[in-house]
Design a protein around this motif. Structure first.
Motif, PDB file in Angstrom:
ATOM      1  N   PRO A 116       0.818  -1.292  -0.098  1.00 42.63           N
ATOM      2  CA  PRO A 116       0.210   0.170  -0.170  1.00 42.63           C
ATOM      3  C   PRO A 116       0.691   1.222   0.067  1.00 42.63           C
ATOM      4  CG  PRO A 116      -0.827  -1.500   1.551  1.00 42.63           C
ATOM      5  CD  PRO A 116       0.656  -2.411   1.073  1.00 42.63           C
ATOM      6  N   PHE A 117       0.474   2.163  -0.978  1.00 43.81           N
ATOM      7  CA  PHE A 117       1.420   3.365  -0.885  1.00 43.81           C
ATOM      8  C   PHE A 117       0.875   4.596  -0.082  1.00 43.81           C
ATOM      9  CE2 PHE A 117       3.129   6.877  -4.220  1.00 43.81           C
ATOM     10  CZ  PHE A 117       4.253   6.833  -3.508  1.00 43.81           C
ATOM     11  N   VAL A 118       1.215   4.349   1.247  1.00 44.79           N
ATOM     12  CA  VAL A 118       0.903   5.347   2.196  1.00 44.79           C
ATOM     13  C   VAL A 118       2.137   5.517   3.145  1.00 44.79           C
ATOM     14  CG1 VAL A 118      -1.444   4.349   2.530  1.00 44.79           C
ATOM     15  CG2 VAL A 118       0.329   3.324   3.845  1.00 44.79           C
ATOM     16  N   ALA A 119       2.302   6.734   3.610  1.00 45.48           N
ATOM     17  CA  ALA A 119       3.577   7.104   4.178  1.00 45.48           C
ATOM     18  C   ALA A 119       4.171   6.198   5.257  1.00 45.48           C
ATOM     19  CB  ALA A 119       3.461   8.467   4.852  1.00 45.48           C
ATOM     20  N   ALA A 120       3.258   5.438   5.999  1.00 40.56           N
ATOM     21  CA  ALA A 120       3.464   4.655   7.099  1.00 40.56           C
ATOM     22  C   ALA A 120       4.439   3.516   6.629  1.00 40.56           C
ATOM     23  CB  ALA A 120       2.462   4.207   7.956  1.00 40.56           C
ATOM     24  N   LEU A 121       4.007   2.933   5.256  1.00 39.23           N
ATOM     25  CA  LEU A 121       4.811   1.692   4.641  1.00 39.23           C
ATOM     26  C   LEU A 121       5.944   2.122   3.779  1.00 39.23           C
ATOM     27  CD1 LEU A 121       1.785  -0.531   4.226  1.00 39.23           C
ATOM     28  CD2 LEU A 121       3.257  -0.382   6.266  1.00 39.23           C
ATOM     29  N   VAL A 122       5.733   3.416   3.195  1.00 42.41           N
ATOM     30  CA  VAL A 122       6.610   3.947   2.263  1.00 42.41           C
ATOM     31  C   VAL A 122       7.003   5.182   2.563  1.00 42.41           C
ATOM     32  CG1 VAL A 122       7.054   4.424  -0.351  1.00 42.41           C
ATOM     33  CG2 VAL A 122       5.452   2.728   0.388  1.00 42.41           C
ATOM     34  N   PRO A 123       7.941   5.337   3.638  1.00 46.43           N
ATOM     35  CA  PRO A 123       8.523   6.599   4.224  1.00 46.43           C
ATOM     36  C   PRO A 123       9.229   7.505   3.462  1.00 46.43           C
ATOM     37  CG  PRO A 123       9.733   4.830   5.280  1.00 46.43           C
ATOM     38  CD  PRO A 123       8.644   4.453   4.244  1.00 46.43           C
ATOM     39  N   GLU A 124       9.875   6.938   2.293  1.00 46.68           N
ATOM     40  CA  GLU A 124      10.868   7.510   1.615  1.00 46.68           C
ATOM     41  C   GLU A 124      10.589   7.487   0.123  1.00 46.68           C
ATOM     42  OE1 GLU A 124      15.398   8.407   1.043  1.00 46.68           O
ATOM     43  OE2 GLU A 124      14.978   7.482   2.695  1.00 46.68           O
ATOM     44  N   VAL A 125      10.779   8.262  -0.910  1.00 43.52           N
ATOM     45  CA  VAL A 125      10.611   8.088  -2.284  1.00 43.52           C
ATOM     46  C   VAL A 125      11.716   9.304  -2.781  1.00 43.52           C
ATOM     47  CG1 VAL A 125       9.526   8.214  -4.350  1.00 43.52           C
ATOM     48  CG2 VAL A 125       8.030   7.618  -2.173  1.00 43.52           C
ATOM     49  N   ASP A 126      12.565   8.284  -3.476  1.00 42.37           N
ATOM     50  CA  ASP A 126      13.812   9.265  -3.976  1.00 42.37           C
ATOM     51  C   ASP A 126      14.072   8.927  -5.198  1.00 42.37           C
ATOM     52  OD1 ASP A 126      16.128  10.343  -4.416  1.00 42.37           O
ATOM     53  OD2 ASP A 126      17.582   9.257  -3.197  1.00 42.37           O
ATOM     54  N   VAL A 127      13.158   9.654  -6.117  1.00 42.76           N
ATOM     55  CA  VAL A 127      13.253   9.622  -7.484  1.00 42.76           C
ATOM     56  C   VAL A 127      14.368   9.775  -8.150  1.00 42.76           C
ATOM     57  CG1 VAL A 127      12.141  10.214  -9.836  1.00 42.76           C
ATOM     58  CG2 VAL A 127      10.570   9.968  -7.891  1.00 42.76           C
ATOM     59  N   ALA A 128      15.192  10.989  -7.599  1.00 41.90           N
ATOM     60  CA  ALA A 128      16.270  11.107  -8.360  1.00 41.90           C
ATOM     61  C   ALA A 128      17.410  10.170  -8.105  1.00 41.90           C
ATOM     62  CB  ALA A 128      16.959  12.477  -7.929  1.00 41.90           C
ATOM     63  N   GLY A 129      17.281   9.644  -7.027  1.00 41.34           N
ATOM     64  CA  GLY A 129      18.068   8.471  -6.379  1.00 41.34           C
ATOM     65  C   GLY A 129      17.800   7.089  -6.897  1.00 41.34           C
ATOM     66  N   GLY A 130      16.668   6.940  -7.539  1.00 44.83           N
ATOM     67  CA  GLY A 130      16.283   5.609  -8.055  1.00 44.83           C
ATOM     68  C   GLY A 130      15.842   4.648  -7.288  1.00 44.83           C
ATOM     69  N   ARG A 131      15.142   5.101  -5.846  1.00 40.74           N
ATOM     70  CA  ARG A 131      14.911   4.081  -4.844  1.00 40.74           C
ATOM     71  C   ARG A 131      13.516   4.601  -3.910  1.00 40.74           C
ATOM     72  NH1 ARG A 131      17.717   3.844   0.461  1.00 40.74           N
ATOM     73  NH2 ARG A 131      17.719   5.729   1.181  1.00 40.74           N
ATOM     74  N   ILE A 132      12.895   3.486  -3.478  1.00 39.63           N
ATOM     75  CA  ILE A 132      11.749   3.797  -2.724  1.00 39.63           C
ATOM     76  C   ILE A 132      12.267   2.890  -1.240  1.00 39.63           C
ATOM     77  CG2 ILE A 132       9.961   4.451  -4.064  1.00 39.63           C
ATOM     78  CD1 ILE A 132       8.914   1.504  -3.445  1.00 39.63           C
ATOM     79  N   VAL A 133      11.910   3.579  -0.205  1.00 41.25           N
ATOM     80  CA  VAL A 133      12.234   2.870   1.071  1.00 41.25           C
ATOM     81  C   VAL A 133      10.949   2.441   1.833  1.00 41.25           C
ATOM     82  CG1 VAL A 133      13.256   2.903   3.206  1.00 41.25           C
ATOM     83  CG2 VAL A 133      14.317   4.165   1.549  1.00 41.25           C
ATOM     84  N   ILE A 134      10.898   1.056   2.001  1.00 38.87           N
ATOM     85  CA  ILE A 134       9.583   0.508   2.583  1.00 38.87           C
ATOM     86  C   ILE A 134       9.854   0.329   3.893  1.00 38.87           C
ATOM     87  CG2 ILE A 134       8.541   0.033   0.247  1.00 38.87           C
ATOM     88  CD1 ILE A 134       9.088  -2.901   0.759  1.00 38.87           C
ATOM     89  N   ASP A 135       8.954   0.444   4.816  1.00 46.41           N
ATOM     90  CA  ASP A 135       9.085  -0.175   6.252  1.00 46.41           C
ATOM     91  C   ASP A 135       7.739  -1.312   6.255  1.00 46.41           C
ATOM     92  OD1 ASP A 135       9.440  -0.480   8.730  1.00 46.41           O
ATOM     93  OD2 ASP A 135       8.717   1.603   9.370  1.00 46.41           O
TER      94      ASP A 135
END
Length: 170
Positions: free
Chosen positions: A141-160
């Protein structure tokens, strides 16, 4: 990069209108009069929007040169594309176009590689489809609690991920 913005469904009426399964967050802009769209299969297009309107919670579109029900029905199942360069960036830093997310590496908050964002589903809640190296997939689910960081320029997302979420990929 080509972005899918819709899929042509059944014909509506006798004048060439078609129902479109919308796959964009801004149908008014994507299906504006005069918009030219590439198609898959390629032989069906390009198609130019002559008009579009809402009818019973569906988007009805008429394309130039499609003047009758038979011509409209022949387009059924055709995917409609726009070029990602034609889409303006969003003003909100916490909102993203699907094409900005697809292809990003997904890692956990601890740095463990999870996979690559393969798709974004838009239902009651936006969901990231993450393809794992083992050939499976994880729906996040694309919500801040589970995906706290989206770094488009860095080419990654961080999931918790909550316990067990990543076990579902096997």
């Amino acid at each position: 990069m080509r972005l899918v913005v819709g899929r042509i469904g059944r014909a509506h009426g006798i004048r060439g209108d078609v129902a479109v399964d919308v796959r964009t967050d801004d149908p008014a802009a994507r299906f504006a009069d005069g918009t030219v769209m590439e198609t898959d299969p390629a032989g069906a297009g390009p198609l130019t929007v002559a008009s579009s309107r809402r009818h019973s919670d569906r988007l009805l579109v008429r394309f130039k040169g499609v003047a009758d029900r038979d011509s409209a029905e022949a387009l059924r199942g055709t995917l409609l594309f726009v070029d990602s360069r034609d889409i303006a960036p969003l003003d909100d830093p916490d909102e993203f176009h699907d094409h900005e997310l697809i292809g990003l590496a997904a890692v956990t908050t601890g740095g463990e590689a999870v996979g690559t964002v393969d798709d974004v589903l838009h239902h009651a809640q936006d969901v990231l489809v993450v393809a794992t190296p083992g050939g499976g997939e994880v729906l996040v689910p694309f919500v801040a609690a589970l995906v706290p960081e989206v770094d488009v320029a860095g080419g990654r997302i961080v999931i918790d991920p909550p316990p067990g979420l990543l076990d579902l990929a096997d």
